[in-house]
Structures are given as C-alpha cells and as structure tokens.
Design a protein around this motif. Structure first.
Motif, PDB file in Angstrom:
ATOM      1  N   MET A  28       0.816  -1.207   0.000  1.00 11.24           N
ATOM      2  CA  MET A  28       0.000   0.000   0.000  1.00 11.24           C
ATOM      3  C   MET A  28       0.862   1.274   0.000  1.00 11.24           C
ATOM      4  O   MET A  28       0.377   2.318  -0.400  1.00 11.24           O
ATOM      5  N   GLU A  29       2.084   1.149   0.464  1.00 11.35           N
ATOM      6  CA  GLU A  29       2.934   2.337   0.565  1.00 11.35           C
ATOM      7  C   GLU A  29       3.178   2.976  -0.806  1.00 11.35           C
ATOM      8  O   GLU A  29       3.182   4.198  -0.928  1.00 11.35           O
ATOM      9  N   ASP A  30       3.360   2.144  -1.850  1.00 11.91           N
ATOM     10  CA  ASP A  30       3.590   2.701  -3.183  1.00 11.91           C
ATOM     11  C   ASP A  30       2.355   3.432  -3.704  1.00 11.91           C
ATOM     12  O   ASP A  30       2.467   4.457  -4.385  1.00 11.91           O
ATOM     13  N   GLN A  65      -2.998  26.876  -1.822  1.00 11.56           N
ATOM     14  CA  GLN A  65      -2.158  25.743  -1.435  1.00 11.56           C
ATOM     15  C   GLN A  65      -3.016  24.679  -0.755  1.00 11.56           C
ATOM     16  O   GLN A  65      -3.942  25.021  -0.010  1.00 11.56           O
ATOM     17  N   THR A  66      -2.706  23.426  -1.017  1.00 12.15           N
ATOM     18  CA  THR A  66      -3.443  22.339  -0.385  1.00 12.15           C
ATOM     19  C   THR A  66      -2.465  21.332   0.200  1.00 12.15           C
ATOM     20  O   THR A  66      -1.297  21.279  -0.182  1.00 12.15           O
ATOM     21  N   SER A  67      -2.983  20.547   1.120  1.00 15.10           N
ATOM     22  CA  SER A  67      -2.228  19.403   1.626  1.00 15.10           C
ATOM     23  C   SER A  67      -3.205  18.241   1.784  1.00 15.10           C
ATOM     24  O   SER A  67      -4.384  18.448   2.088  1.00 15.10           O
ATOM     25  N   ILE A  68      -2.692  17.058   1.548  1.00 13.13           N
ATOM     26  CA  ILE A  68      -3.516  15.852   1.587  1.00 13.13           C
ATOM     27  C   ILE A  68      -3.204  15.073   2.862  1.00 13.13           C
ATOM     28  O   ILE A  68      -2.042  14.833   3.181  1.00 13.13           O
ATOM     29  N   GLU A  69      -4.246  14.681   3.563  1.00 14.51           N
ATOM     30  CA  GLU A  69      -4.127  13.813   4.740  1.00 14.51           C
ATOM     31  C   GLU A  69      -4.781  12.476   4.377  1.00 14.51           C
ATOM     32  O   GLU A  69      -6.003  12.404   4.202  1.00 14.51           O
ATOM     33  N   ILE A  70      -3.973  11.444   4.225  1.00 16.16           N
ATOM     34  CA  ILE A  70      -4.479  10.123   3.836  1.00 16.16           C
ATOM     35  C   ILE A  70      -5.063   9.422   5.063  1.00 16.16           C
ATOM     36  O   ILE A  70      -4.414   9.340   6.104  1.00 16.16           O
ATOM     37  N   HIS A  71      -6.278   8.887   4.907  1.00 20.16           N
ATOM     38  CA  HIS A  71      -6.937   8.158   5.989  1.00 20.16           C
ATOM     39  C   HIS A  71      -6.886   6.652   5.779  1.00 20.16           C
ATOM     40  O   HIS A  71      -6.739   5.902   6.739  1.00 20.16           O
ATOM     41  N   ASP A  72      -7.038   6.222   4.544  1.00 19.68           N
ATOM     42  CA  ASP A  72      -7.107   4.785   4.281  1.00 19.68           C
ATOM     43  C   ASP A  72      -6.786   4.519   2.817  1.00 19.68           C
ATOM     44  O   ASP A  72      -6.962   5.398   1.965  1.00 19.68           O
ATOM     45  N   ALA A  73      -6.306   3.321   2.555  1.00 20.86           N
ATOM     46  CA  ALA A  73      -6.047   2.873   1.185  1.00 20.86           C
ATOM     47  C   ALA A  73      -6.297   1.381   1.139  1.00 20.86           C
ATOM     48  O   ALA A  73      -5.951   0.663   2.087  1.00 20.86           O
ATOM     49  N   TRP A  74      -6.912   0.917   0.042  1.00 22.07           N
ATOM     50  CA  TRP A  74      -7.178  -0.507  -0.071  1.00 22.07           C
ATOM     51  C   TRP A  74      -7.268  -0.906  -1.539  1.00 22.07           C
ATOM     52  O   TRP A  74      -7.542  -0.082  -2.402  1.00 22.07           O
ATOM     53  N   LEU A  75      -7.017  -2.178  -1.765  1.00 21.38           N
ATOM     54  CA  LEU A  75      -7.149  -2.741  -3.110  1.00 21.38           C
ATOM     55  C   LEU A  75      -8.578  -3.213  -3.306  1.00 21.38           C
ATOM     56  O   LEU A  75      -9.150  -3.857  -2.432  1.00 21.38           O
ATOM     57  N   VAL A  76      -9.161  -2.885  -4.448  1.00 17.60           N
ATOM     58  CA  VAL A  76     -10.465  -3.429  -4.804  1.00 17.60           C
ATOM     59  C   VAL A  76     -10.294  -4.548  -5.821  1.00 17.60           C
ATOM     60  O   VAL A  76     -11.171  -5.392  -5.960  1.00 17.60           O
ATOM     61  N   PRO A  89      -6.519  -6.592  -7.803  1.00 18.95           N
ATOM     62  CA  PRO A  89      -5.054  -6.572  -7.712  1.00 18.95           C
ATOM     63  C   PRO A  89      -4.397  -5.359  -8.377  1.00 18.95           C
ATOM     64  O   PRO A  89      -3.326  -4.933  -7.958  1.00 18.95           O
ATOM     65  N   ASP A  90      -5.053  -4.780  -9.386  1.00 13.26           N
ATOM     66  CA  ASP A  90      -4.470  -3.636 -10.094  1.00 13.26           C
ATOM     67  C   ASP A  90      -5.299  -2.367  -9.967  1.00 13.26           C
ATOM     68  O   ASP A  90      -5.138  -1.425 -10.734  1.00 13.26           O
ATOM     69  N   THR A  91      -6.181  -2.315  -8.952  1.00  6.87           N
ATOM     70  CA  THR A  91      -7.035  -1.148  -8.729  1.00  6.87           C
ATOM     71  C   THR A  91      -7.111  -0.857  -7.235  1.00  6.87           C
ATOM     72  O   THR A  91      -7.396  -1.755  -6.445  1.00  6.87           O
ATOM     73  N   ALA A  92      -6.865   0.397  -6.869  1.00  7.76           N
ATOM     74  CA  ALA A  92      -6.873   0.785  -5.458  1.00  7.76           C
ATOM     75  C   ALA A  92      -7.691   2.049  -5.259  1.00  7.76           C
ATOM     76  O   ALA A  92      -7.854   2.855  -6.178  1.00  7.76           O
ATOM     77  N   VAL A  93      -8.172   2.220  -4.036  1.00  7.80           N
ATOM     78  CA  VAL A  93      -8.897   3.420  -3.629  1.00  7.80           C
ATOM     79  C   VAL A  93      -8.153   4.019  -2.443  1.00  7.80           C
ATOM     80  O   VAL A  93      -7.698   3.293  -1.555  1.00  7.80           O
ATOM     81  N   VAL A  94      -8.039   5.331  -2.443  1.00  7.69           N
ATOM     82  CA  VAL A  94      -7.431   6.054  -1.327  1.00  7.69           C
ATOM     83  C   VAL A  94      -8.431   7.108  -0.863  1.00  7.69           C
ATOM     84  O   VAL A  94      -8.911   7.904  -1.673  1.00  7.69           O
ATOM     85  N   ALA A  95      -8.736   7.090   0.431  1.00  7.77           N
ATOM     86  CA  ALA A  95      -9.620   8.083   1.040  1.00  7.77           C
ATOM     87  C   ALA A  95      -8.757   9.075   1.807  1.00  7.77           C
ATOM     88  O   ALA A  95      -7.866   8.672   2.565  1.00  7.77           O
ATOM     89  N   ALA A  96      -9.022  10.354   1.617  1.00  4.50           N
ATOM     90  CA  ALA A  96      -8.192  11.383   2.234  1.00  4.50           C
ATOM     91  C   ALA A  96      -9.008  12.642   2.478  1.00  4.50           C
ATOM     92  O   ALA A  96     -10.154  12.760   2.045  1.00  4.50           O
ATOM     93  N   THR A  97      -8.372  13.573   3.170  1.00  5.74           N
ATOM     94  CA  THR A  97      -8.921  14.916   3.346  1.00  5.74           C
ATOM     95  C   THR A  97      -7.953  15.896   2.711  1.00  5.74           C
ATOM     96  O   THR A  97      -6.738  15.788   2.897  1.00  5.74           O
ATOM     97  N   LYS A  98      -8.494  16.831   1.956  1.00  7.50           N
ATOM     98  CA  LYS A  98      -7.693  17.903   1.370  1.00  7.50           C
ATOM     99  C   LYS A  98      -7.893  19.146   2.234  1.00  7.50           C
ATOM    100  O   LYS A  98      -9.025  19.580   2.453  1.00  7.50           O
TER     101      LYS A  98
END
Length: 124
Positions: free
Chosen positions: A1-3, A61-72, A74-83
């Motif tokens: 998930m780090e990548d 200016q914006t900054s992203i705060e990542i809350h969660d990431a998961w694979l749906v 093997p080659d598709t992922a979703v990342v939930a964040a706050t901007k």
C-alpha cells in the motif's frame, strides 16, 4: 500500500507543477476539483492546470491527509483522504472551502500506479 499512498503524496507535492501532476495520471483520467469542475484526460488536465497556475488560483495551497487505502482488485486501489486548503490570494475572490473529502482511484499500468480518478467534495 505504501507505493499507492506515495502516488497520492506525490500528487500533493506537484499541486503547482502541471507536468509533474499530469505525469501521475492515466491517459483518460477523470478529475473533479473542490469547486465541482470536471476535467477528463491527462493532456486536458495538464493544459487546464497550466492556465490556472498563471492566475491567482496558483496561490491556493493544499495538503492531503491520507486516511485509508485498499485494493479493490489486484491492479485497482482506492485512497480516502482529506484535502486541507489554504487560500493565499489577495483581494476579491470566490471563497474556497477549507477542507474537502477526496477519493482517489488508482490503477496499475505496466507496473506503475497511476491516478485514474480523483473526486473532491467540499466539507462544510
């Protein structure tokens, strides 16, 4: 998930670099910004960002705060964040929300994770 998370962090790092940002996108990427403007296609997004960076919008200016990431898949992922948004413009400008809920969809193409879609919804 780090990548996967790193691609999202890179999108934040390149927020004022249209080429760096566009290089993180799939060719047919879909983007909906915090103002509700929909853009489709890497080159269209790149060109639109270039124009925006030459206006007072480049001072937001914006900054992203990542809350969660998961694979749906093997080659598709979703990342939930706050901007988090900081509007540094002077003068009379339309108000920009201070925060947005942002969802990224990434796909792995030729071994590289790219952003296929990003949707930002204002948080009131």
């Amino acid at each position: 998930m780090e990548d996967i998370k790193q691609v999202v962090r890179d999108s934040d790092k390149f927020q004022n670099d249209p080429d760096g940002f566009a290089d993180l996108l799939t060719e047919d990427a879909n983007l909906v910004n915090i103002a509700g403007r929909r853009l489709r296609g890497r080159e269209n997004i790149r060109a639109t960002y270039r124009k925006a960076m030459a206006t007072p919008l480049g001072q937001i200016q914006t900054s992203i705060e990542i809350h969660d990431a998961w694979l749906v898949l093997p080659d598709t992922a979703v990342v939930a964040a706050t901007k988090h948004v900081s509007d540094e413009r002077d003068g009379e400008n339309a108000a920009v929300p201070e925060q947005g809920a942002v969802t990224f969809v990434l796909t792995k193409q030729s071994g590289t994770w790219l952003i296929a879609s990003v949707q930002t919804t204002p948080i009131k």
